[in-house]
Design a protein around this motif. Structure first.
Motif, PDB file in Angstrom:
ATOM      1  N   PRO A   1      -3.285  12.264  -5.394  1.00 46.23           N
ATOM      2  CA  PRO A   1      -4.596  11.624  -5.155  1.00 46.23           C
ATOM      3  C   PRO A   1      -4.881  10.445  -6.071  1.00 46.23           C
ATOM      4  CG  PRO A   1      -4.823  14.018  -5.260  1.00 46.23           C
ATOM      5  CD  PRO A   1      -3.419  13.697  -5.681  1.00 46.23           C
ATOM      6  N   TRP A   2      -4.273  10.417  -7.266  1.00 43.86           N
ATOM      7  CA  TRP A   2      -4.596   9.385  -8.241  1.00 43.86           C
ATOM      8  C   TRP A   2      -3.762   8.117  -8.087  1.00 43.86           C
ATOM      9  CZ3 TRP A   2      -3.311  14.450  -9.552  1.00 43.86           C
ATOM     10  CH2 TRP A   2      -1.956  14.692  -9.837  1.00 43.86           C
ATOM     11  N   LEU A   3      -2.928   8.046  -7.072  1.00 42.47           N
ATOM     12  CA  LEU A   3      -2.158   6.822  -6.848  1.00 42.47           C
ATOM     13  C   LEU A   3      -3.086   5.677  -6.436  1.00 42.47           C
ATOM     14  CD1 LEU A   3       0.932   8.217  -4.889  1.00 42.47           C
ATOM     15  CD2 LEU A   3       0.870   7.433  -7.261  1.00 42.47           C
ATOM     16  N   PRO A   4      -2.690   4.421  -6.682  1.00 42.69           N
ATOM     17  CA  PRO A   4      -3.518   3.267  -6.280  1.00 42.69           C
ATOM     18  C   PRO A   4      -3.743   3.243  -4.762  1.00 42.69           C
ATOM     19  CG  PRO A   4      -1.746   2.585  -7.747  1.00 42.69           C
ATOM     20  CD  PRO A   4      -1.458   4.009  -7.374  1.00 42.69           C
ATOM     21  N   GLU A   5      -4.880   2.702  -4.350  1.00 38.63           N
ATOM     22  CA  GLU A   5      -5.199   2.664  -2.918  1.00 38.63           C
ATOM     23  C   GLU A   5      -4.146   1.907  -2.127  1.00 38.63           C
ATOM     24  OE1 GLU A   5      -8.692   1.102   0.124  1.00 38.63           O
ATOM     25  OE2 GLU A   5      -9.171   1.469  -1.989  1.00 38.63           O
ATOM     26  N   GLY A   6      -3.528   0.908  -2.761  1.00 39.09           N
ATOM     27  CA  GLY A   6      -2.504   0.144  -2.063  1.00 39.09           C
ATOM     28  C   GLY A   6      -1.343   0.998  -1.610  1.00 39.09           C
ATOM     29  N   GLU A   7      -1.038   2.067  -2.359  1.00 37.17           N
ATOM     30  CA  GLU A   7       0.034   2.978  -1.953  1.00 37.17           C
ATOM     31  C   GLU A   7      -0.300   3.665  -0.644  1.00 37.17           C
ATOM     32  OE1 GLU A   7       3.207   4.017  -3.249  1.00 37.17           O
ATOM     33  OE2 GLU A   7       2.885   2.003  -4.052  1.00 37.17           O
ATOM     34  N   PHE A   8      -1.544   4.084  -0.495  1.00 34.62           N
ATOM     35  CA  PHE A   8      -1.946   4.781   0.725  1.00 34.62           C
ATOM     36  C   PHE A   8      -1.994   3.825   1.916  1.00 34.62           C
ATOM     37  CE2 PHE A   8      -3.725   7.268  -2.809  1.00 34.62           C
ATOM     38  CZ  PHE A   8      -3.071   8.459  -2.571  1.00 34.62           C
ATOM     39  N   ARG A   9      -2.398   2.599   1.672  1.00 32.46           N
ATOM     40  CA  ARG A   9      -2.368   1.601   2.745  1.00 32.46           C
ATOM     41  C   ARG A   9      -0.931   1.374   3.206  1.00 32.46           C
ATOM     42  NH1 ARG A   9      -6.897  -1.324   3.706  1.00 32.46           N
ATOM     43  NH2 ARG A   9      -8.624  -1.018   2.254  1.00 32.46           N
ATOM     44  N   ASN A  10      -0.024   1.284   2.250  1.00 33.74           N
ATOM     45  CA  ASN A  10       1.378   1.076   2.604  1.00 33.74           C
ATOM     46  C   ASN A  10       1.924   2.251   3.388  1.00 33.74           C
ATOM     47  OD1 ASN A  10       4.471   1.520   1.687  1.00 33.74           O
ATOM     48  ND2 ASN A  10       4.016  -0.666   1.886  1.00 33.74           N
TER      49      ASN A  10
END
Length: 232
Positions: free
Chosen positions: A134-143
């Motif tokens: 959950p603590w990964l940067p939002e850009g990771e989830f977008r990717n």
């Protein structure tokens, strides 16, 4: 429509039974893998899942522990996990190992509103192995979502509950049924209410002493029993 999300049971029959009492009325059950590994009741858990899959809408994908046990590949695991994997390979029935081999790596589910979900254990970039915390940067989830054509992504592997919403698309991890790692020892699961669109996370107590006793009596590492009490 009520959809129950579960993941990472890890051969913990007592935790699965406790969760099942809460979700048995759901219209569909979606499982993001790692049915087995670590715990001491692999045959019982697999047979429970097999039976329920015959009775109802119950989809399940293969996790990294399922894969390692089914195909005899245990490199890359820590010593505790490796010892448990080899024990599973010895004690599991041929039928249950074959069931694990047949589990798909990906599954697609559509609910009664037409919303579509991709089920996977790790991530679309590495289906069995990538951890999406959950603590990964939002850009990771977008990717990650750029690899997904469906509306929502359902995953497990981290043993940590998570809900991320990116431009109306959701990434949901229900946490772990059998071995939570967010500091709460209770079994974790999630529910999706398709009428309201709500995603809710739930915890339920189970007979953790019995699960731990079985691990020790099986000759598995004591660490695997002790960690159940800590949720770590």
């Amino acid at each position: 429509m009520l959809i129950a999300l579960i993941s990472d049971i890890h051969s913990n029959l007592e935790a699965l039974q406790a969760v099942w009492e809460k979700i048995r009325g759901a219209d569909a059950v979606l499982c993001m893998g790692d049915i087995v590994g670590y715990g001491a009741s692999p045959n019982e858990v697999v047979e429970f899942v097999r039976k329920e899959m015959e009775r109802r809408t119950f989809l399940c994908v293969r996790g990294n522990h399922d894969n390692a046990i089914a195909f005899g590949v245990d490199w890359g695991f820590n010593p505790y996990a490796r010892q448990a994997l080899r024990w599973h390979q010895r004690v599991m029935s041929v039928e249950n190992l074959e069931f694990l081999r047949r589990l798909p790596v990906r599954q697609i589910f559509a609910d009664d509103t037409g919303r579509r979900y991709l089920l996977i254990h790790g991530s679309p970039r590495a289906p069995l192995d990538e951890y999406l915390f959950p603590w990964l940067p939002e850009g990771e989830f977008r990717n990650v979502l750029s690899y997904v054509r469906q509306d929502d992504l359902l995953l497990g592997h981290t043993h940590v509950p998570m809900l991320k919403v990116v431009e109306g698309r959701r990434i949901i991890n229900p946490g772990s049924v059998g071995q939570p790692r967010d500091g709460d020892w209770r079994a974790s699961y999630a529910l999706i209410d398709t009428e309201t669109g709500d995603v809710t996370f739930h915890r339920v107590e189970y007979n953790v002493e019995e699960s731990a006793r079985k691990i020790i009596e099986a000759g598995l590492p004591k660490f695997l029993a002790d960690r159940l009490f800590e949720g770590l």
